[in-house]
Design a protein around this motif. Sequence first.
Motif, PDB file in Angstrom:
ATOM      1  N   ALA A  69     -26.042  90.859  36.070  1.00 47.72           N
ATOM      2  CA  ALA A  69     -24.876  90.290  36.378  1.00 47.72           C
ATOM      3  C   ALA A  69     -23.866  91.490  37.007  1.00 47.72           C
ATOM      4  CB  ALA A  69     -24.187  90.073  35.137  1.00 47.72           C
ATOM      5  N   VAL A  70     -22.903  91.088  37.704  1.00 51.22           N
ATOM      6  CA  VAL A  70     -21.811  92.084  38.132  1.00 51.22           C
ATOM      7  C   VAL A  70     -20.462  91.229  37.899  1.00 51.22           C
ATOM      8  CG1 VAL A  70     -22.948  93.150  39.988  1.00 51.22           C
ATOM      9  CG2 VAL A  70     -21.681  91.059  40.681  1.00 51.22           C
ATOM     10  N   THR A  71     -19.618  92.351  37.379  1.00 55.42           N
ATOM     11  CA  THR A  71     -18.112  91.847  37.254  1.00 55.42           C
ATOM     12  C   THR A  71     -17.318  92.710  38.096  1.00 55.42           C
ATOM     13  OG1 THR A  71     -18.577  91.606  34.850  1.00 55.42           O
ATOM     14  CG2 THR A  71     -16.247  91.838  35.625  1.00 55.42           C
ATOM     15  N   LEU A  72     -16.337  92.015  38.864  1.00 58.06           N
ATOM     16  CA  LEU A  72     -15.360  92.592  39.676  1.00 58.06           C
ATOM     17  C   LEU A  72     -14.063  92.454  39.141  1.00 58.06           C
ATOM     18  CD1 LEU A  72     -14.912  93.607  42.752  1.00 58.06           C
ATOM     19  CD2 LEU A  72     -14.302  91.232  43.440  1.00 58.06           C
ATOM     20  N   GLN A  73     -13.493  93.566  38.833  1.00 60.35           N
ATOM     21  CA  GLN A  73     -12.312  93.886  38.092  1.00 60.35           C
ATOM     22  C   GLN A  73     -11.244  93.972  39.286  1.00 60.35           C
ATOM     23  OE1 GLN A  73     -11.151  93.237  35.028  1.00 60.35           O
ATOM     24  NE2 GLN A  73      -9.017  93.509  35.836  1.00 60.35           N
ATOM     25  N   MET A  74     -10.182  93.407  39.394  1.00 65.69           N
ATOM     26  CA  MET A  74      -9.406  93.419  40.400  1.00 65.69           C
ATOM     27  C   MET A  74      -7.869  93.477  39.950  1.00 65.69           C
ATOM     28  SD  MET A  74     -10.584  89.924  42.963  1.00 65.69           S
ATOM     29  CE  MET A  74     -10.157  88.972  41.484  1.00 65.69           C
ATOM     30  N   ASN A  75      -7.441  94.643  40.368  1.00 68.23           N
ATOM     31  CA  ASN A  75      -5.976  95.175  39.783  1.00 68.23           C
ATOM     32  C   ASN A  75      -5.075  95.161  40.794  1.00 68.23           C
ATOM     33  OD1 ASN A  75      -6.938  95.276  37.101  1.00 68.23           O
ATOM     34  ND2 ASN A  75      -7.458  97.545  37.477  1.00 68.23           N
ATOM     35  N   ASN A  76      -3.735  95.002  40.534  1.00 65.06           N
ATOM     36  CA  ASN A  76      -2.652  95.117  41.468  1.00 65.06           C
ATOM     37  C   ASN A  76      -2.822  94.051  42.934  1.00 65.06           C
ATOM     38  OD1 ASN A  76      -0.265  95.980  42.901  1.00 65.06           O
ATOM     39  ND2 ASN A  76      -1.391  98.031  43.926  1.00 65.06           N
ATOM     40  N   LEU A  77      -3.299  92.871  42.274  1.00 67.47           N
ATOM     41  CA  LEU A  77      -3.371  91.999  43.538  1.00 67.47           C
ATOM     42  C   LEU A  77      -2.511  91.843  44.427  1.00 67.47           C
ATOM     43  CD1 LEU A  77      -5.436  89.773  40.984  1.00 67.47           C
ATOM     44  CD2 LEU A  77      -6.362  90.694  43.518  1.00 67.47           C
ATOM     45  N   LYS A  78      -2.746  91.677  45.790  1.00 65.42           N
ATOM     46  CA  LYS A  78      -1.442  91.303  46.675  1.00 65.42           C
ATOM     47  C   LYS A  78      -1.882  90.054  47.317  1.00 65.42           C
ATOM     48  CE  LYS A  78      -1.917  96.056  47.911  1.00 65.42           C
ATOM     49  NZ  LYS A  78      -2.230  97.102  48.939  1.00 65.42           N
ATOM     50  N   PRO A  79      -0.645  89.544  47.795  1.00 62.70           N
ATOM     51  CA  PRO A  79      -1.280  87.978  48.584  1.00 62.70           C
ATOM     52  C   PRO A  79      -2.281  88.359  49.641  1.00 62.70           C
ATOM     53  CG  PRO A  79       1.287  88.622  48.464  1.00 62.70           C
ATOM     54  CD  PRO A  79       0.358  89.837  47.877  1.00 62.70           C
ATOM     55  N   ASP A  80      -2.348  89.167  50.383  1.00 63.58           N
ATOM     56  CA  ASP A  80      -3.595  89.565  51.008  1.00 63.58           C
ATOM     57  C   ASP A  80      -4.790  89.168  50.693  1.00 63.58           C
ATOM     58  OD1 ASP A  80      -2.240  91.361  53.771  1.00 63.58           O
ATOM     59  OD2 ASP A  80      -1.780  89.521  53.538  1.00 63.58           O
ATOM     60  N   ASP A  81      -4.992  89.348  49.268  1.00 63.17           N
ATOM     61  CA  ASP A  81      -6.190  89.119  48.449  1.00 63.17           C
ATOM     62  C   ASP A  81      -6.634  87.830  48.156  1.00 63.17           C
ATOM     63  OD1 ASP A  81      -5.379  91.866  46.540  1.00 63.17           O
ATOM     64  OD2 ASP A  81      -6.654  91.962  48.196  1.00 63.17           O
ATOM     65  N   THR A  82      -5.711  86.701  48.429  1.00 63.29           N
ATOM     66  CA  THR A  82      -6.066  85.298  48.645  1.00 63.29           C
ATOM     67  C   THR A  82      -7.087  84.882  49.428  1.00 63.29           C
ATOM     68  OG1 THR A  82      -3.779  84.966  47.909  1.00 63.29           O
ATOM     69  CG2 THR A  82      -4.929  83.234  48.745  1.00 63.29           C
ATOM     70  N   ALA A  83      -8.195  84.359  48.658  1.00 61.32           N
ATOM     71  CA  ALA A  83      -9.270  84.096  49.434  1.00 61.32           C
ATOM     72  C   ALA A  83     -10.436  83.202  48.375  1.00 61.32           C
ATOM     73  CB  ALA A  83     -10.105  85.267  50.153  1.00 61.32           C
ATOM     74  N   VAL A  84     -11.270  82.813  48.992  1.00 56.90           N
ATOM     75  CA  VAL A  84     -12.542  82.217  48.219  1.00 56.90           C
ATOM     76  C   VAL A  84     -13.533  83.539  48.013  1.00 56.90           C
ATOM     77  CG1 VAL A  84     -14.440  80.657  48.156  1.00 56.90           C
ATOM     78  CG2 VAL A  84     -12.156  79.910  48.999  1.00 56.90           C
ATOM     79  N   TYR A  85     -13.959  83.692  46.978  1.00 57.12           N
ATOM     80  CA  TYR A  85     -14.800  85.073  46.573  1.00 57.12           C
ATOM     81  C   TYR A  85     -16.109  84.280  46.389  1.00 57.12           C
ATOM     82  CZ  TYR A  85     -10.898  88.150  46.672  1.00 57.12           C
ATOM     83  OH  TYR A  85      -9.846  88.912  47.073  1.00 57.12           O
ATOM     84  N   SER A  86     -17.083  84.832  47.058  1.00 58.94           N
ATOM     85  CA  SER A  86     -18.429  84.585  46.803  1.00 58.94           C
ATOM     86  C   SER A  86     -19.230  85.709  46.232  1.00 58.94           C
ATOM     87  CB  SER A  86     -19.019  83.781  47.759  1.00 58.94           C
ATOM     88  OG  SER A  86     -18.038  82.779  48.063  1.00 58.94           O
ATOM     89  N   CYS A  87     -20.220  85.383  45.236  1.00 58.58           N
ATOM     90  CA  CYS A  87     -21.233  86.439  44.833  1.00 58.58           C
ATOM     91  C   CYS A  87     -22.247  86.306  45.706  1.00 58.58           C
ATOM     92  CB  CYS A  87     -21.571  86.144  43.535  1.00 58.58           C
ATOM     93  SG  CYS A  87     -22.714  87.174  42.917  1.00 58.58           S
ATOM     94  N   HIS A  88     -23.003  87.644  45.963  1.00 61.30           N
ATOM     95  CA  HIS A  88     -23.894  87.607  46.964  1.00 61.30           C
ATOM     96  C   HIS A  88     -25.218  88.596  46.312  1.00 61.30           C
ATOM     97  CE1 HIS A  88     -26.327  89.080  50.460  1.00 61.30           C
ATOM     98  NE2 HIS A  88     -26.357  87.984  50.833  1.00 61.30           N
ATOM     99  N   VAL A  89     -26.392  88.248  46.775  1.00 60.07           N
ATOM    100  CA  VAL A  89     -27.611  89.435  46.494  1.00 60.07           C
ATOM    101  C   VAL A  89     -28.222  89.424  47.699  1.00 60.07           C
ATOM    102  CG1 VAL A  89     -29.486  89.737  44.830  1.00 60.07           C
ATOM    103  CG2 VAL A  89     -27.543  88.629  43.872  1.00 60.07           C
ATOM    104  N   ASP A  90     -28.659  90.585  48.092  1.00 59.10           N
ATOM    105  CA  ASP A  90     -29.576  90.769  49.376  1.00 59.10           C
ATOM    106  C   ASP A  90     -30.840  90.277  48.794  1.00 59.10           C
ATOM    107  OD1 ASP A  90     -28.410  93.573  51.127  1.00 59.10           O
ATOM    108  OD2 ASP A  90     -27.502  91.656  50.835  1.00 59.10           O
TER     109      ASP A  90
END
Length: 125
Positions: A76-97
């Motif tokens: 598993a991976v965890t993405l900790q997102m701090n100090n979020l900005k309006p430009d960070d608005t998006a659909v986030y998708s997990c990916h593995v090569d």
Amino acid sequence: VQLQASGGGLVQPGGSLSLSCAASGSIFLINRMGWFRQAPGKQREMVAVSVTDSREDYADSVKGRFTISKDNAKNAVTLQMNNLKPDDTAVYSCHVDEVGYRDFQGMERYQFDVWGRGTLVTVSS
């Protein structure tokens, strides 16, 4: 193999959110696991990728604000997102090569370019 993502939602500017993604199955290998995002009207972009146990890659726009961590035992991976900005608005998708797993017969198999279902992150006041 499936990637199961959780987290996301609505947060005010300056706030924090955490996204998690776990790979399910009899996994013995994972290469380059991370997060991508796609904002409305924009192309998908890499956000953060766990390249090795000691190296992570980040988009310039999130450096210093986002942190990706990998749990090898849980695949598993965890993405900790701090100090979020309006430009960070998006659909986030997990990916593995690349993911290596054993099928129901115990045979070693490999899947490449595996995507999880996206989760929406909205940063707005």
